[in-house]
Motif scaffolding. Structure first.
Motif, mmCIF file in Angstrom:
data_model
loop_
_atom_site.group_PDB
_atom_site.id
_atom_site.type_symbol
_atom_site.label_atom_id
_atom_site.label_comp_id
_atom_site.label_asym_id
_atom_site.label_seq_id
_atom_site.Cartn_x
_atom_site.Cartn_y
_atom_site.Cartn_z
ATOM 1 N N GLU A 162 50.993 -7.271 71.277
ATOM 2 C CA GLU A 162 51.249 -8.712 71.382
ATOM 3 C C GLU A 162 51.762 -9.118 72.758
ATOM 4 O O GLU A 162 51.416 -10.185 73.258
ATOM 5 C CB GLU A 162 52.259 -9.170 70.323
ATOM 6 C CG GLU A 162 52.478 -10.673 70.366
ATOM 7 C CD GLU A 162 53.380 -11.201 69.279
ATOM 8 O OE1 GLU A 162 53.531 -12.434 69.186
ATOM 9 O OE2 GLU A 162 53.950 -10.403 68.512
ATOM 10 N N PHE A 163 52.615 -8.295 73.390
ATOM 11 C CA PHE A 163 53.195 -8.654 74.678
ATOM 12 C C PHE A 163 52.887 -7.604 75.731
ATOM 13 O O PHE A 163 52.827 -6.411 75.433
ATOM 14 C CB PHE A 163 54.720 -8.793 74.575
ATOM 15 C CG PHE A 163 55.167 -9.943 73.741
ATOM 16 C CD1 PHE A 163 55.100 -11.245 74.219
ATOM 17 C CD2 PHE A 163 55.661 -9.738 72.470
ATOM 18 C CE1 PHE A 163 55.508 -12.311 73.448
ATOM 19 C CE2 PHE A 163 56.087 -10.795 71.690
ATOM 20 C CZ PHE A 163 56.008 -12.087 72.178
ATOM 21 N N GLN B 230 63.700 -8.048 75.351
ATOM 22 C CA GLN B 230 63.659 -8.084 73.879
ATOM 23 C C GLN B 230 63.920 -9.490 73.358
ATOM 24 O O GLN B 230 63.262 -9.937 72.411
ATOM 25 C CB GLN B 230 64.687 -7.107 73.295
ATOM 26 C CG GLN B 230 64.581 -6.945 71.805
ATOM 27 C CD GLN B 230 63.252 -6.353 71.377
ATOM 28 O OE1 GLN B 230 62.844 -5.316 71.867
ATOM 29 N NE2 GLN B 230 62.568 -7.013 70.461
ATOM 30 N N ALA B 231 64.851 -10.206 73.979
ATOM 31 C CA ALA B 231 65.135 -11.586 73.567
ATOM 32 C C ALA B 231 63.907 -12.487 73.782
ATOM 33 O O ALA B 231 63.608 -13.346 72.944
ATOM 34 C CB ALA B 231 66.341 -12.127 74.330
ATOM 35 N N LEU B 232 63.187 -12.269 74.880
ATOM 36 C CA LEU B 232 61.964 -13.044 75.123
ATOM 37 C C LEU B 232 60.916 -12.739 74.046
ATOM 38 O O LEU B 232 60.272 -13.654 73.524
ATOM 39 C CB LEU B 232 61.397 -12.732 76.506
ATOM 40 C CG LEU B 232 62.165 -13.283 77.700
ATOM 41 C CD1 LEU B 232 61.616 -12.719 79.011
ATOM 42 C CD2 LEU B 232 62.115 -14.809 77.717
ATOM 43 N N MET B 233 60.764 -11.469 73.719
ATOM 44 C CA MET B 233 59.792 -11.102 72.683
ATOM 45 C C MET B 233 60.178 -11.708 71.339
ATOM 46 O O MET B 233 59.317 -12.213 70.613
ATOM 47 C CB MET B 233 59.652 -9.584 72.584
ATOM 48 C CG MET B 233 58.920 -8.990 73.762
ATOM 49 S SD MET B 233 58.461 -7.263 73.564
ATOM 50 C CE MET B 233 60.039 -6.466 73.475
ATOM 51 N N ASN B 234 61.453 -11.675 71.009
ATOM 52 C CA ASN B 234 61.904 -12.260 69.746
ATOM 53 C C ASN B 234 61.670 -13.759 69.726
ATOM 54 O O ASN B 234 61.226 -14.314 68.719
ATOM 55 C CB ASN B 234 63.380 -11.958 69.508
ATOM 56 C CG ASN B 234 63.632 -10.499 69.210
ATOM 57 O OD1 ASN B 234 62.733 -9.755 68.811
ATOM 58 N ND2 ASN B 234 64.867 -10.058 69.429
ATOM 59 N N LYS B 235 61.949 -14.421 70.834
ATOM 60 C CA LYS B 235 61.796 -15.877 70.903
ATOM 61 C C LYS B 235 60.336 -16.304 70.823
ATOM 62 O O LYS B 235 60.010 -17.311 70.184
ATOM 63 C CB LYS B 235 62.420 -16.397 72.198
ATOM 64 C CG LYS B 235 62.313 -17.898 72.355
ATOM 65 C CD LYS B 235 63.027 -18.385 73.609
ATOM 66 C CE LYS B 235 62.945 -19.896 73.714
ATOM 67 N NZ LYS B 235 63.694 -20.396 74.879
#
Length: 191
Positions: free
Chosen positions: A64-65, A81-86
Motif C-alpha cells: 500500500e505504501f 508509521q503515523a503517516l501510514m496509520n493516518k
C-alpha cells in the motif's frame, strides 16, 4: 542494551528498517532487490527513477505504501508509521514529501508547472503508483525528483492527487545529531 539519560533511543528505533527495504542497486549483487544496470551518477538518476518505479509497479503489487529515500537519510520510524496509520485506505493518489514546484521551459508538456518532492524522502501510496506514467517523455537530463513529478503530472492528471508537506524535523538528511549521537549520514559522498 544498557541505556541512560544520554542514550538516544530514536536512533536505535530507526535502525530497524532493514526488513522493509527494497534496494535498488546499480548492478546485480548481494542484497540487491533489483538493479538498473547503470552506474549511479547525477546524469543517470532520472533513468534509475524510471527503472525502479517500473519495477515496484510490477513486483510489489500488494504493497500500500512506498518510501523513496536517499542513502544519506534517516526517517523517524514513528513519524512514518503515523503517516501510514493516518492515510491507510486513502481514496486518492497520495504524495508526501518536502513539496517543490518546477517550471521547465524545454519540456513544457511533461515537466513544466509540476509539483514534485525533494528527493531525499518521499512517500506515496499504491493509488499514486498505479497512475504514474513511467514512460514520461522529456528532452535532456533532468533531476530524478523532477522526473518523478513529471510521472505524476502526466499519468495522474485525471485524478485528485493529495500532496502532503512532510515534517522536515522528522527526516534527517546528511546529518543526524541528537543527544549523544552526532552522525554524518553522507560521510562518503556517492555523487
Amino acid at each position: 542494551m544498557p541505556v541512560n539519560n544520554n542514550t538516544d533511543m530514536q536512533f536505535y528505533q530507526n535502525t530497524w528498517m532493514a526488513d522493509h527495504l527494497f534496494t535498488v542497486c546499480d548492478f546485480a549483487g548481494p542484497g540487491c532487490a533489483m538493479s538498473c544496470n547503470e552506474k549511479s551518477t547525477w546524469r543517470a538518476l532520472d533513468r534509475k527513477t524510471k527503472c525502479f518505479t517500473r519495477a515496484i509497479k510490477q513486483v510489489l503489487a500488494s504493497t500500500e505504501f512506498f518510501i523513496k529515500q536517499d542513502d544519506d537519510v534517516l526517517a523517524d520510524q514513528d513519524y512514518v508509521q503515523a503517516l501510514m496509520n493516518k492515510y491507510r485506505g486513502h481514496p486518492d493518489p497520495l504524495f508526501i514529501s518536502d513539496i517543490l514546484h518546477h517550471n521547465d521551459r524545454i519540456n513544457v508538456f511533461s515537466l513544466s508547472g509540476i509539483t514534485h518532492g525533494n528527493g531525499k524522502f518521499y512517500m506515496f501510496n499504491r493509488r499514486l503508483l498505479d497512475c504514474v506514467n513511467v514512460d514520461v517523455m522529456y528532452i535532456g537530463q533532468r533531476y530524478e525528483d523532477t522526473v518523478f513529478g513529471g510521472m505524476i503530472h502526466t499519468g495522474c492528471k485525471d485524478f485528485n492527487v493529495t500532496y502532503v508537506q512532510e515534517k522536515n524535523s522528522k527526516i534527517w538528511h546528511r546529518k543526524y545529531k541528537n543527544k549523544n549521537k552526532d552522525i554524518d549520514l553522507a560521510y562518503i559522498r556517492n555523487h
